[in-house]
Design a protein around this motif. Structure first.
Motif, PDB file in Angstrom:
ATOM      1  N   THR A  94     -41.668 -12.996 -27.436  1.00  0.00           N
ATOM      2  CA  THR A  94     -40.581 -13.190 -28.386  1.00  0.00           C
ATOM      3  C   THR A  94     -41.079 -14.050 -29.551  1.00  0.00           C
ATOM      4  OG1 THR A  94     -39.794 -15.210 -27.290  1.00  0.00           O
ATOM      5  CG2 THR A  94     -38.876 -13.102 -26.529  1.00  0.00           C
ATOM      6  N   ASP A  95     -40.387 -13.944 -30.670  1.00  0.00           N
ATOM      7  CA  ASP A  95     -40.782 -14.711 -31.849  1.00  0.00           C
ATOM      8  C   ASP A  95     -40.667 -16.213 -31.572  1.00  0.00           C
ATOM      9  OD1 ASP A  95     -41.607 -14.509 -34.684  1.00  0.00           O
ATOM     10  OD2 ASP A  95     -39.731 -15.549 -35.063  1.00  0.00           O
ATOM     11  N   PHE A  96     -39.568 -16.622 -30.939  1.00  0.00           N
ATOM     12  CA  PHE A  96     -39.372 -18.029 -30.610  1.00  0.00           C
ATOM     13  C   PHE A  96     -40.434 -18.504 -29.640  1.00  0.00           C
ATOM     14  CE2 PHE A  96     -37.906 -21.416 -27.881  1.00  0.00           C
ATOM     15  CZ  PHE A  96     -37.244 -22.288 -28.730  1.00  0.00           C
ATOM     16  N   GLY A  97     -40.677 -17.724 -28.585  1.00  0.00           N
ATOM     17  CA  GLY A  97     -41.622 -18.131 -27.555  1.00  0.00           C
ATOM     18  C   GLY A  97     -43.031 -18.290 -28.078  1.00  0.00           C
ATOM     19  N   ARG A 145     -36.330 -27.538 -19.966  1.00  0.00           N
ATOM     20  CA  ARG A 145     -36.644 -28.714 -20.769  1.00  0.00           C
ATOM     21  C   ARG A 145     -36.062 -28.634 -22.189  1.00  0.00           C
ATOM     22  NH1 ARG A 145     -41.283 -31.836 -19.192  1.00  0.00           N
ATOM     23  NH2 ARG A 145     -42.094 -31.195 -17.160  1.00  0.00           N
ATOM     24  N   TYR A 146     -35.551 -27.483 -22.573  1.00  0.00           N
ATOM     25  CA  TYR A 146     -35.112 -27.273 -23.944  1.00  0.00           C
ATOM     26  C   TYR A 146     -33.708 -27.837 -24.185  1.00  0.00           C
ATOM     27  CZ  TYR A 146     -39.040 -24.022 -24.343  1.00  0.00           C
ATOM     28  OH  TYR A 146     -40.287 -23.456 -24.364  1.00  0.00           O
ATOM     29  N   THR A 147     -33.452 -28.150 -25.433  1.00  0.00           N
ATOM     30  CA  THR A 147     -32.112 -28.580 -25.819  1.00  0.00           C
ATOM     31  C   THR A 147     -31.180 -27.368 -25.848  1.00  0.00           C
ATOM     32  OG1 THR A 147     -32.478 -28.240 -28.189  1.00  0.00           O
ATOM     33  CG2 THR A 147     -33.119 -30.382 -27.269  1.00  0.00           C
ATOM     34  N   ARG A 148     -29.896 -27.620 -25.949  1.00  0.00           N
ATOM     35  CA  ARG A 148     -28.935 -26.531 -25.994  1.00  0.00           C
ATOM     36  C   ARG A 148     -29.199 -25.626 -27.203  1.00  0.00           C
ATOM     37  NH1 ARG A 148     -22.728 -28.120 -25.650  1.00  0.00           N
ATOM     38  NH2 ARG A 148     -23.554 -28.904 -23.670  1.00  0.00           N
ATOM     39  N   ARG A 154     -30.337 -21.670 -27.212  1.00  0.00           N
ATOM     40  CA  ARG A 154     -29.583 -20.668 -27.954  1.00  0.00           C
ATOM     41  C   ARG A 154     -30.509 -19.861 -28.873  1.00  0.00           C
ATOM     42  NH1 ARG A 154     -26.035 -23.781 -29.801  1.00  0.00           N
ATOM     43  NH2 ARG A 154     -26.956 -24.195 -31.844  1.00  0.00           N
ATOM     44  N   ASP A 155     -31.436 -20.546 -29.545  1.00  0.00           N
ATOM     45  CA  ASP A 155     -32.396 -19.857 -30.417  1.00  0.00           C
ATOM     46  C   ASP A 155     -33.300 -18.932 -29.613  1.00  0.00           C
ATOM     47  OD1 ASP A 155     -31.355 -21.189 -32.578  1.00  0.00           O
ATOM     48  OD2 ASP A 155     -32.933 -22.705 -32.659  1.00  0.00           O
ATOM     49  N   TYR A 156     -33.700 -19.396 -28.433  1.00  0.00           N
ATOM     50  CA  TYR A 156     -34.563 -18.564 -27.586  1.00  0.00           C
ATOM     51  C   TYR A 156     -33.812 -17.322 -27.109  1.00  0.00           C
ATOM     52  CZ  TYR A 156     -37.134 -16.875 -23.538  1.00  0.00           C
ATOM     53  OH  TYR A 156     -37.788 -16.071 -22.641  1.00  0.00           O
ATOM     54  N   GLU A 157     -32.576 -17.488 -26.676  1.00  0.00           N
ATOM     55  CA  GLU A 157     -31.790 -16.354 -26.197  1.00  0.00           C
ATOM     56  C   GLU A 157     -31.596 -15.315 -27.291  1.00  0.00           C
ATOM     57  OE1 GLU A 157     -28.284 -18.213 -24.775  1.00  0.00           O
ATOM     58  OE2 GLU A 157     -29.227 -19.008 -22.946  1.00  0.00           O
ATOM     59  N   GLU A 158     -31.399 -15.769 -28.520  1.00  0.00           N
ATOM     60  CA  GLU A 158     -31.254 -14.844 -29.642  1.00  0.00           C
ATOM     61  C   GLU A 158     -32.566 -14.092 -29.881  1.00  0.00           C
ATOM     62  OE1 GLU A 158     -29.634 -12.694 -32.697  1.00  0.00           O
ATOM     63  OE2 GLU A 158     -28.647 -13.953 -31.194  1.00  0.00           O
ATOM     64  N   SER A 159     -33.676 -14.808 -29.749  1.00  0.00           N
ATOM     65  CA  SER A 159     -34.983 -14.185 -29.920  1.00  0.00           C
ATOM     66  C   SER A 159     -35.247 -13.152 -28.828  1.00  0.00           C
ATOM     67  CB  SER A 159     -36.072 -15.263 -29.911  1.00  0.00           C
ATOM     68  OG  SER A 159     -37.324 -14.723 -30.250  1.00  0.00           O
ATOM     69  N   VAL A 160     -34.833 -13.441 -27.604  1.00  0.00           N
ATOM     70  CA  VAL A 160     -34.980 -12.498 -26.498  1.00  0.00           C
ATOM     71  C   VAL A 160     -34.156 -11.244 -26.757  1.00  0.00           C
ATOM     72  CG1 VAL A 160     -34.460 -12.093 -24.056  1.00  0.00           C
ATOM     73  CG2 VAL A 160     -35.552 -14.224 -24.753  1.00  0.00           C
TER      74      VAL A 160
END
Length: 303
Positions: A15-18, A217-220, A224-230
């Motif tokens: 993913t882009d975020f990952g 370990r991530y903040t909320r 949220r940004d990661y889930e959108e990237s997924v």
């Protein structure tokens, strides 16, 4: 241990975020240095430090296309590295690689008198697909390309290098990992399916890699940004897979080799357009849509 469960402990680096979280941030530059040294074999470059550069490289004039890289950096000896995570096969992928490599070459030209000396430029492509038409043997997943003389095969110009990693071809198990390159390939390919850090990856650098990849370990906001990237990643992959299947079936119906090739090409084009349409509907910026699909801004605007 590798699992196919949907509940992930670690982020998906495709993913882009990952990818940018693990390899594109100053705090994690040691991860990128270790990864690059491993795939280069530590011999040619031996990177000790890097400086991240602006990932958006503008053209020379108004209206020129700009290049947007996943990661763009410079080493202590001024070598430039473009590092890209390529999610799915795109039409004219090789052309895109060459075009992107031209940006760090062009920007080296200073104003005024110049003797045309250039620093090394590397493009590293981590591919979540294999090159079409069986271009390389099934067991061959790392490819290093330079400008060579076709008569005697000697390297004509050694300052421009393309390294492509066909990740789906890397099938080594944990017990088969021998080199640092093996370990990095295994870690990147399997990260989101792992429940724990494998015993074969006990090096200090991988301790940090897995800590930085742990979703808990991530903040909320980061979650949220990661889930959108997924979501973007999965939508794009599903669209591509569907279009490729339709193209393949269309080629079979035609019953000709030409039909298969044209079907695949048409399927890729349909997938990119459909993905762009969905991304635009979700309000994603044109730059992101362009990066994922390869469509031009003019094409995106007309959707």
């Amino acid at each position: 241990m590798i699992t196919d469960d949907k509940q992930e402990r670690y982020i998906n680096p495709y993913t882009d975020f990952g990818f940018k979280r693990l390899f594109g941030s100053e705090v994690n530059k040691d991860l990128l240095i270790s990864f690059l040294n491993s795939i280069l074999g530590n011999g040619d470059v031996g990177i000790r430090d890097i400086q991240y550069l602006n990932s958006e490289v503008l053209g020379e004039g108004y209206g020129d296309r700009k290049s947007v890289f996943d990661v763009y950096c410079e080493t202590e000896n001024h070598s430039k590295f473009i590092v890209e995570m390529q999610k799915a096969e795109q039409r004219f992928f090789k052309d895109r690689s060459i075009y992107y490599a031209a940006a760090p070459i062009r920007e080296q030209a200073p104003k005024g008198k110049w003797d045309y000396h250039l620093e090394n430029v590397y493009t590293v492509g981590i591919l979540d697909f294999v090159f079409p038409e069986n271009e390389y043997p099934e067991q061959s997943y790392r490819h290093e390309i330079k400008l060579k003389d076709v008569e005697d095969n000697h390297v004509f110009y050694d300052k421009l290098t393309f390294i492509y990693l066909e990740m789906p071809k890397f099938t080594k198990t944990e017990d088969e990992l021998e080199t640092m390159a093996d370990k990095w390939m295994f870690a990147v390919r399997n990260l989101s399916r792992l429940l724990d850090r494998p015993k074969a990856l006990q090096d200090r650098i991988f301790k940090k890699f897995f800590e930085q990849a742990e979703i808990a370990r991530y903040t909320r906001e980061e979650k949220r940004d990661y889930e959108e990237s997924v979501k973007i990643y999965r939508d794009y992959i599903n669209t591509v897979d569907t279009a490729h299947h339709k193209g393949f079936e269309r080629g079979l119906e035609e019953g000709r080799a030409k039909g298969l090739v044209e079907g695949r090409a048409e399927g890729r084009a349909e997938a990119n357009v459909e993905s762009a349409r969905k991304m635009k509907a979700d309000g994603l910026p044109a730059d992101i849509i362009e990066k994922y699909t390869g469509l031009s801004k003019n094409q995106i605007e007309t959707l």
